[in-house]
Design a protein around this motif. Structure first.
Motif, PDB file in Angstrom:
ATOM      1  N   SER A   1     -19.360 -22.062 119.153  1.00 49.29           N
ATOM      2  CA  SER A   1     -18.596 -20.819 119.171  1.00 49.29           C
ATOM      3  C   SER A   1     -17.149 -21.054 118.769  1.00 49.29           C
ATOM      4  O   SER A   1     -16.585 -20.315 117.958  1.00 49.29           O
ATOM      5  N   ALA A   2     -16.545 -22.112 119.308  1.00 50.48           N
ATOM      6  CA  ALA A   2     -15.133 -22.388 119.037  1.00 50.48           C
ATOM      7  C   ALA A   2     -14.888 -22.927 117.638  1.00 50.48           C
ATOM      8  O   ALA A   2     -13.732 -23.080 117.232  1.00 50.48           O
ATOM      9  N   SER A   3     -15.955 -23.231 116.889  1.00 53.01           N
ATOM     10  CA  SER A   3     -15.792 -23.715 115.519  1.00 53.01           C
ATOM     11  C   SER A   3     -15.747 -22.577 114.505  1.00 53.01           C
ATOM     12  O   SER A   3     -15.562 -22.816 113.304  1.00 53.01           O
ATOM     13  N   MET A   4     -15.896 -21.341 114.961  1.00 52.65           N
ATOM     14  CA  MET A   4     -15.912 -20.197 114.061  1.00 52.65           C
ATOM     15  C   MET A   4     -14.512 -19.891 113.518  1.00 52.65           C
ATOM     16  O   MET A   4     -13.513 -20.232 114.136  1.00 52.65           O
ATOM     17  N   PRO A   5     -14.431 -19.224 112.369  1.00 51.72           N
ATOM     18  CA  PRO A   5     -13.119 -18.874 111.809  1.00 51.72           C
ATOM     19  C   PRO A   5     -12.425 -17.777 112.607  1.00 51.72           C
ATOM     20  O   PRO A   5     -13.002 -17.197 113.530  1.00 51.72           O
ATOM     21  N   THR A   6     -11.202 -17.504 112.247  1.00 54.36           N
ATOM     22  CA  THR A   6     -10.412 -16.467 112.920  1.00 54.36           C
ATOM     23  C   THR A   6     -11.096 -15.113 112.800  1.00 54.36           C
ATOM     24  O   THR A   6     -11.586 -14.730 111.733  1.00 54.36           O
ATOM     25  N   ALA A   7     -11.139 -14.374 113.889  1.00 54.39           N
ATOM     26  CA  ALA A   7     -11.823 -13.076 113.917  1.00 54.39           C
ATOM     27  C   ALA A   7     -11.042 -12.025 113.139  1.00 54.39           C
ATOM     28  O   ALA A   7      -9.807 -11.986 113.184  1.00 54.39           O
ATOM     29  N   VAL A   8     -11.777 -11.167 112.445  1.00 55.74           N
ATOM     30  CA  VAL A   8     -11.135 -10.078 111.715  1.00 55.74           C
ATOM     31  C   VAL A   8     -10.434  -9.125 112.685  1.00 55.74           C
ATOM     32  O   VAL A   8      -9.423  -8.496 112.342  1.00 55.74           O
ATOM     33  N   ASN A   9     -10.946  -9.028 113.917  1.00 57.90           N
ATOM     34  CA  ASN A   9     -10.294  -8.167 114.905  1.00 57.90           C
ATOM     35  C   ASN A   9      -8.860  -8.602 115.187  1.00 57.90           C
ATOM     36  O   ASN A   9      -8.038  -7.791 115.619  1.00 57.90           O
ATOM     37  N   ALA A  10      -8.554  -9.892 114.993  1.00 58.45           N
ATOM     38  CA  ALA A  10      -7.172 -10.340 115.148  1.00 58.45           C
ATOM     39  C   ALA A  10      -6.269  -9.620 114.160  1.00 58.45           C
ATOM     40  O   ALA A  10      -5.106  -9.315 114.463  1.00 58.45           O
ATOM     41  N   LEU A  11      -6.804  -9.334 112.973  1.00 56.94           N
ATOM     42  CA  LEU A  11      -6.048  -8.597 111.963  1.00 56.94           C
ATOM     43  C   LEU A  11      -5.899  -7.132 112.349  1.00 56.94           C
ATOM     44  O   LEU A  11      -4.830  -6.536 112.184  1.00 56.94           O
ATOM     45  N   LEU A  12      -6.981  -6.540 112.886  1.00 55.45           N
ATOM     46  CA  LEU A  12      -6.903  -5.144 113.316  1.00 55.45           C
ATOM     47  C   LEU A  12      -5.855  -4.970 114.408  1.00 55.45           C
ATOM     48  O   LEU A  12      -5.064  -4.011 114.392  1.00 55.45           O
ATOM     49  N   LEU A  13      -5.837  -5.877 115.364  1.00 62.62           N
ATOM     50  CA  LEU A  13      -4.854  -5.800 116.446  1.00 62.62           C
ATOM     51  C   LEU A  13      -3.446  -6.075 115.935  1.00 62.62           C
ATOM     52  O   LEU A  13      -2.480  -5.465 116.405  1.00 62.62           O
ATOM     53  N   ALA A  14      -3.309  -6.976 114.978  1.00 68.93           N
ATOM     54  CA  ALA A  14      -1.994  -7.234 114.392  1.00 68.93           C
ATOM     55  C   ALA A  14      -1.452  -5.977 113.714  1.00 68.93           C
ATOM     56  O   ALA A  14      -0.256  -5.664 113.816  1.00 68.93           O
ATOM     57  N   ARG A  15      -2.338  -5.265 113.050  1.00 63.46           N
ATOM     58  CA  ARG A  15      -1.910  -4.016 112.412  1.00 63.46           C
ATOM     59  C   ARG A  15      -1.523  -2.976 113.459  1.00 63.46           C
ATOM     60  O   ARG A  15      -0.514  -2.267 113.316  1.00 63.46           O
ATOM     61  N   GLU A  16      -2.293  -2.883 114.526  1.00 63.65           N
ATOM     62  CA  GLU A  16      -2.029  -1.887 115.568  1.00 63.65           C
ATOM     63  C   GLU A  16      -0.689  -2.137 116.249  1.00 63.65           C
ATOM     64  O   GLU A  16       0.029  -1.196 116.587  1.00 63.65           O
ATOM     65  N   TYR A  17      -0.320  -3.409 116.416  1.00 69.55           N
ATOM     66  CA  TYR A  17       0.908  -3.750 117.138  1.00 69.55           C
ATOM     67  C   TYR A  17       2.041  -4.182 116.215  1.00 69.55           C
ATOM     68  O   TYR A  17       2.990  -4.818 116.641  1.00 69.55           O
ATOM     69  N   GLN A  18       1.931  -3.829 114.925  1.00 70.77           N
ATOM     70  CA  GLN A  18       2.979  -4.096 113.938  1.00 70.77           C
ATOM     71  C   GLN A  18       3.404  -5.569 113.930  1.00 70.77           C
ATOM     72  O   GLN A  18       4.595  -5.900 113.902  1.00 70.77           O
ATOM     73  N   ALA A  19       2.422  -6.460 113.954  1.00 71.67           N
ATOM     74  CA  ALA A  19       2.708  -7.897 113.900  1.00 71.67           C
ATOM     75  C   ALA A  19       2.707  -8.353 112.435  1.00 71.67           C
ATOM     76  O   ALA A  19       2.681  -7.532 111.510  1.00 71.67           O
ATOM     77  N   ASP A  20       2.723  -9.658 112.229  1.00 71.77           N
ATOM     78  CA  ASP A  20       2.761 -10.230 110.887  1.00 71.77           C
ATOM     79  C   ASP A  20       1.346 -10.227 110.306  1.00 71.77           C
ATOM     80  O   ASP A  20       0.634 -11.231 110.357  1.00 71.77           O
ATOM     81  N   THR A  21       0.935  -9.100 109.733  1.00 75.76           N
ATOM     82  CA  THR A  21      -0.431  -8.966 109.225  1.00 75.76           C
ATOM     83  C   THR A  21      -0.694  -9.884 108.041  1.00 75.76           C
ATOM     84  O   THR A  21      -1.832 -10.320 107.827  1.00 75.76           O
ATOM     85  N   GLU A  22       0.327 -10.208 107.261  1.00 76.18           N
ATOM     86  CA  GLU A  22       0.134 -11.081 106.101  1.00 76.18           C
ATOM     87  C   GLU A  22      -0.298 -12.476 106.530  1.00 76.18           C
ATOM     88  O   GLU A  22      -1.212 -13.069 105.952  1.00 76.18           O
ATOM     89  N   THR A  23       0.339 -12.991 107.573  1.00 75.43           N
ATOM     90  CA  THR A  23      -0.034 -14.311 108.081  1.00 75.43           C
ATOM     91  C   THR A  23      -1.447 -14.289 108.660  1.00 75.43           C
ATOM     92  O   THR A  23      -2.261 -15.180 108.380  1.00 75.43           O
TER      93      THR A  23
END
Length: 301
Positions: free
Chosen positions: A251-273
């Motif tokens: 499980s921990a070997s999986m790539p970064t979740a796309v939901n991390a991007l959705l939450l970054a967009r919701e909270y105005q974080a660094d979506t490009e990174t």
């Protein structure tokens, strides 16, 4: 096994590619799509998983504790990689390393590797990671807010948290939802994955290929290599053995979740990174996850 991995990854790239193509040709309101997923589809997925998954309480608690320890180690690793960078980018690097794709990639690969028993353990980890993601990501992305109370308000307004409590209560009371309602929840849950993948494609299509800086390469390596190593240490420390330990590492070997991007967009974080780490780690996972799967029988025996 490589063929099985390809059958899992190809649909991910196909759906995301369609989203990128759409965004490159037409204006799409990405914020609205992200909120539909965040506030409607994802909570339905959580409820569906809680109500349907057979869970042994003792093992689930042990797996959950191992996940939390792994999560903490990965978040710290990502934070260290961001030292010397602007606060917004450092927070996004930490979330990118700490939030991994234990659902649409982790679940089918666990089924291919370990059969139904491994799939059930992977589902427990998916639920733990889903709750952890919605508890941790808003806090990380909201660290710039003036008070802890504001960060807690952001967390408590997420319906996924309340739906988890509701689902656990229904299971504890042995309450079954009416068939029509349960089917509606299942339909919404099934729509979550396509929407999440489309959101990734829309981000890439609207903003173009994200710049793959040195930090993004390091964060991707930390997610794909550091993640399973931290999980191995965490699992051994907490006494996990055999298949349970192997499923945690997988499980921990999986790539970064796309939901991390959705939450970054919701909270105005660094979506490009975040988009860069999601893309690069997903591409790199074709090789690294195959290597982990080839090594796992030593743990699962």
């Amino acid at each position: 096994m490589l063929q099985a991995l390809t059958s899992v990854l190809l649909p991910v790239f196909f759906v995301s590619g369609l989203g990128a193509l759409l965004a490159s040709r037409f204006p799409v309101d990405q914020a609205t799509m992200a909120r539909v997923t965040l506030y409607l589809l994802s909570p339905a997925l959580v409820l569906d998983v809680v109500l349907r998954t057979p869970v042994q309480l003792a093992e689930a608690a042990q797996l959950g504790a191992a996940y939390l320890l792994t999560l903490g180690g990965c978040l710290v690793l990502g934070w260290v990689l961001g030292l010397g960078r602007p606060t917004e980018q450092r927070r996004s690097l930490s979330a990118s390393v700490g939030i991994w794709n234990s659902g649409n990639m982790g679940l089918p690969i666990a089924l291919f590797a370990f059969g139904q028993a491994g799939f059930e353990r992977a589902t427990v980890l998916f639920l733990a990671s889903f709750i952890g993601m919605y508890a941790v990501a808003p806090a990380i992305y909201s660290l710039k807010r003036p008070s802890e109370r504001a960060a807690w308000r952001e967390l408590l307004r997420l319906p996924a948290i309340w739906v988890t409590v509701l689902g656990l209560a229904l299971r504890a009371l042995h309450v079954t939802l009416p068939q029509g309602l349960s089917r509606g929840v299942e339909l919404l849950a099934q729509a979550t994955l396509p929407m999440v993948l489309l959101s990734l494609g829309l981000q890439l299509g609207a903003g173009g290929w994200p710049p793959l800086t040195r930090r993004i390469w390091l964060a991707s390596a930390a997610r794909l290599v550091g993640g399973p190593l931290i999980a191995l240490g965490s699992g051994v420390l907490l006494g996990l053995q055999g298949q349970a330990l192997a499923v945690l590492v997988l499980s921990a070997s999986m790539p970064t979740a796309v939901n991390a991007l959705l939450l970054a967009r919701e909270y105005q974080a660094d979506t490009e990174t975040v988009a860069g780490v999601v893309l690069l780690s997903t591409l790199g996972s074709v090789l690294t996850v195959a290597a982990v799967v080839a090594w796992l029988p030593r743990l699962g025996s």
